[in-house]
Scaffold this active site. Structure first.
Site, PDB file in Angstrom:
ATOM      1  N   HIS A   1       1.720   4.542  -2.810  1.00 28.27           N
ATOM      2  CA  HIS A   1       1.803   5.996  -2.630  1.00 28.27           C
ATOM      3  C   HIS A   1       3.159   6.517  -3.103  1.00 28.27           C
ATOM      4  CE1 HIS A   1      -1.913   6.627  -0.509  1.00 28.27           C
ATOM      5  NE2 HIS A   1      -1.594   5.842   0.504  1.00 28.27           N
TER       6      HIS A   1
ATOM      7  N   HIS B   1       0.827  -1.210   0.000  1.00 28.94           N
ATOM      8  CA  HIS B   1       0.000   0.000   0.000  1.00 28.94           C
ATOM      9  C   HIS B   1       0.862   1.260   0.000  1.00 28.94           C
ATOM     10  CE1 HIS B   1      -3.721   2.243   1.247  1.00 28.94           C
ATOM     11  NE2 HIS B   1      -2.809   3.082   1.726  1.00 28.94           N
ATOM     12  N   GLU B   2       1.797   1.335   0.946  1.00 24.64           N
ATOM     13  CA  GLU B   2       2.617   2.540   1.067  1.00 24.64           C
ATOM     14  C   GLU B   2       3.567   2.710  -0.126  1.00 24.64           C
ATOM     15  OE1 GLU B   2       1.728   4.674   3.038  1.00 24.64           O
ATOM     16  OE2 GLU B   2       0.503   3.492   4.412  1.00 24.64           O
TER      17      GLU B   2
ATOM     18  N   HIS C   1       3.552   6.584  -6.830  1.00 25.17           N
ATOM     19  CA  HIS C   1       2.733   7.672  -7.376  1.00 25.17           C
ATOM     20  C   HIS C   1       3.501   8.990  -7.271  1.00 25.17           C
ATOM     21  CE1 HIS C   1      -1.660   9.385  -7.613  1.00 25.17           C
ATOM     22  NE2 HIS C   1      -0.882   9.840  -8.574  1.00 25.17           N
TER      23      HIS C   1
END
Length: 593
Positions: A389, A385-386, A392
């Site tokens: 980020h 998940h991190e 991105h």
């Protein structure tokens, strides 16, 4: 452990931000003179194309340097929140932000005195201004909602008053409310608070779960009229500011900053309603799997698959995440390997370290990841998940100038959740142990329950109570409790006993004070599921479109960026597609069970 006991490879390397604290201090001392230099341009920004470009460039430079200052001090503090040195540096950085803000406050209002046509003429006179076209378009889009200087000053002064309801609610929840301890089946007491509520509700002890719900909502019931008054004040505040700024509704005003049409949350609610039968079927499966004659709302947090040993050491998680994300291409995976090797990630819990997890960096730094890794599946998904980020941010910084080097909150959770969806797909394809497969699939289904169905129900409640007041109605405790109870009956269906106590749940959701924020959890998750499905099933064209999305930053409005990548959030089909994935996953889970 203390931080000194952790091997170097498991601690982030912040040297590309600042080599040491002395370098930070030197940069700190350079900021205020820059802000004073910009302040000298006050009243002259629009004198010519050259002065406008110079002013914007200095403004961006200040913002860029100030972000580095703040980020470094906070990252160092998060390593050990007890460290007085970094407490002081973080406080100094906050004070600097306020000082610089005062010196540069004239910037946007002075630009707003002009219009897009005037600035477009200036852009034709200086090539350097053309890069700021989207910035100017977004700035002047606000003009119909900007009032004269006198009224604007009044509104600014009322903002602090307007925060009273949310602040009072926060104090009530976090400081004043108390809860009677919950009691388990053998008579042991368990401390109950807003923080322990969900962990207790996940217990395998049904007596404890039932008593937890009873004791928890008894406290909310005792304060329900106060909370209802605060909620009514919050809603009226939102409506007041919306009307004052010439918006048609509070919801339109809240969505305006991201240029999101009200059709987007409406399409979300419509699509979720259409697929509620699939959610009801999942509840029926849960009821059967738990062996219950009656399934109550205090049973929905209890894991269906909990008799399993599923350890995932960090090194294994690194490898698994790499394998799961290989469909995104060699460059993407190569950057992930750099993240591991170049120490973007602070891995383990240490004394004083901030809890939780996040990805945080600046335009000039690596997108760092803070974890508190435990050797389990949840931590592996958190890593994926991190890193979503971080990638991105990384790709945005690689492809966009500083002015567009960030991305909207509307799309902030898309990349992270896409990574989780790809990891889920990989595990379901490669795991051979059926128990582990059931665990992973149940984990995925619970994400749907908590993120799409639950957050959409919150969004529908928020929409309805604002519309009720805008139509002249009063927000009494009775009205809100009854309406929330009916929504729960609609969403959960006939296989769940809708305990009357759930009517108080809206009162425990702080996001109700975030002004139409919650729907974005569901839209972001839906977009991520759509991206992951396209990547898995459509190949390189879908990958290219997704990577283009990750590289776009804020160079366009978030709705447009998503649409260019093949995900149209203004159409119900995107959410419908995610819900079709949910429905197929429910059937697969039922088969495994």
């Amino acid at each position: 452990m203390t931080r000194n006991e952790i091997d170097k490879e498991y601690k982030w390397d912040l040297s590309d931000l600042f080599s040491n604290d002395e370098a930070w201090q030197k940069a700190f001392d350079e900021i205020e003179p820059l802000a004073q230099d910009l302040n000298h341009h006050k009243g002259h920004l629009l004198d010519s194309a050259d002065t406008l470009l110079k002013g914007i460039e200095v403004h961006d430079l200040i913002d860029r340097k100030l972000t580095n200052i703040v980020t470094y001090s906070r990252l160092k503090l998060d390593e050990n929140t007890k460290a007085s040195k970094y407490q002081m540096m973080s406080s100094q950085a906050e004070s600097l932000v306020a000082k610089v803000g005062a010196l540069t406050a004239f910037f946007a209002p002075e630009l707003m005195q002009s219009d897009l046509e005037t600035v477009t003429k200036l852009m034709r006179e200086n090539e350097g201004l053309k890069i700021y076209r989207q910035f100017f378009e977004d700035l002047y889009r606000n003009q119909p909602h900007i009032l004269d200087e006198k009224i604007e000053n009044i509104l600014v002064q009322t903002e602090e008053i307007g925060a009273t309801a949310a602040n009072a609610y926060g104090m009530l929840l976090n400081a004043d409310m108390t809860f009677e301890p919950a009691v388990d089946k053998i008579g042991n007491s368990h401390p109950l608070s807003n923080g322990t509520y969900v962990p207790l509700m996940m217990s395998s002890d049904r007596v404890l779960r039932k008593d937890t719900m009873k004791k928890y909502y008894a406290s909310y019931s005792a304060h329900i009229n106060t909370i209802a008054t605060l909620m009514q004040s919050e809603v009226k505040k939102n409506i007041f500011f919306a009307k004052t700024r010439h918006f048609e509704s509070a919801r339109q005003a809240a969505l305006f900053s991201n240029n999101v049409p009200v059709a987007v949350p409406d399409a979300l609610i419509e699509a979720v309603h259409e697929k509620l039968p699939a959610f009801h079927h999942y509840m029926k499966i849960r009821k059967k799997a738990l062996g219950l004659d009656e399934m109550h709302l205090y049973d929905i947090y209890n894991p269906i698959v909990d008799d399993i040993e599923y350890k995932v050491p960090y090194k294994e998680a690194q490898t698994t995440v790499i394998e799961a994300l290989k469909p995104l291409g060699d460059d993407y995976v190569g950057t992930l390997k750099e993240a591991y090797q170049q120490r973007w990630i602070d891995v383990y819990e240490t004394e004083g370290k901030r809890s939780g997890a996040y990805s945080w960096g600046t335009y000039d730094s690596r997108p760092y990841v803070l974890l508190n890794y435990k050797d389990n599946v949840d931590s592996m998904f958190t890593l994926a998940h991190e890193l979503g980020h971080s990638m991105h941010s990384y790709l945005t910084h690689q492809h966009q100038p500083f002015v567009y080097g960030n991305y909207s909150i509307f799309v902030a959770e898309v990349a992270s959740t896409t990574n989780e969806a790809l990891l889920n797909h990989y595990l379901m394809e490669t795991l051979e142990d059926d128990k582990k497969k059931k665990y992973i699939l149940n984990h995925y289904l619970e994400q749907f329950r908590g993120t799409i169905f639950r957050q959409t129900m919150f969004a529908e409640f928020e929409r309805d109570i604002h519309a009720h007041v805008e139509a002249g109605g009063a927000l009494t405790a009775e009205y809100m409790c009854n309406h929330y109870l009916e929504l729960n009956k609609l969403y959960f269906g006939d296989d769940v006993v809708i305990d009357d106590l759930i009517k108080y749940e809206w009162a425990r959701i702080p996001h109700m004070y975030y002004n139409f924020y919650v729907y974005q959890y569901a839209t972001g998750f839906s977009a991520a599921v759509a991206f992951a499905d396209k990547i898995v099933n459509e190949g390189q064209d879908a990958v290219n479109a997704y990577l283009e999305f990750l590289s776009s930053g804020s160079s366009d409005y978030p709705i447009h960026i998503l649409r260019k990548a093949g995900v149209d959030m203004e159409k119900a089909q995107t959410v419908e597609h995610a819900l079709n994935v949910f429905e197929a996953s429910v059937k697969a889970f039922e088969k495994l069970l």
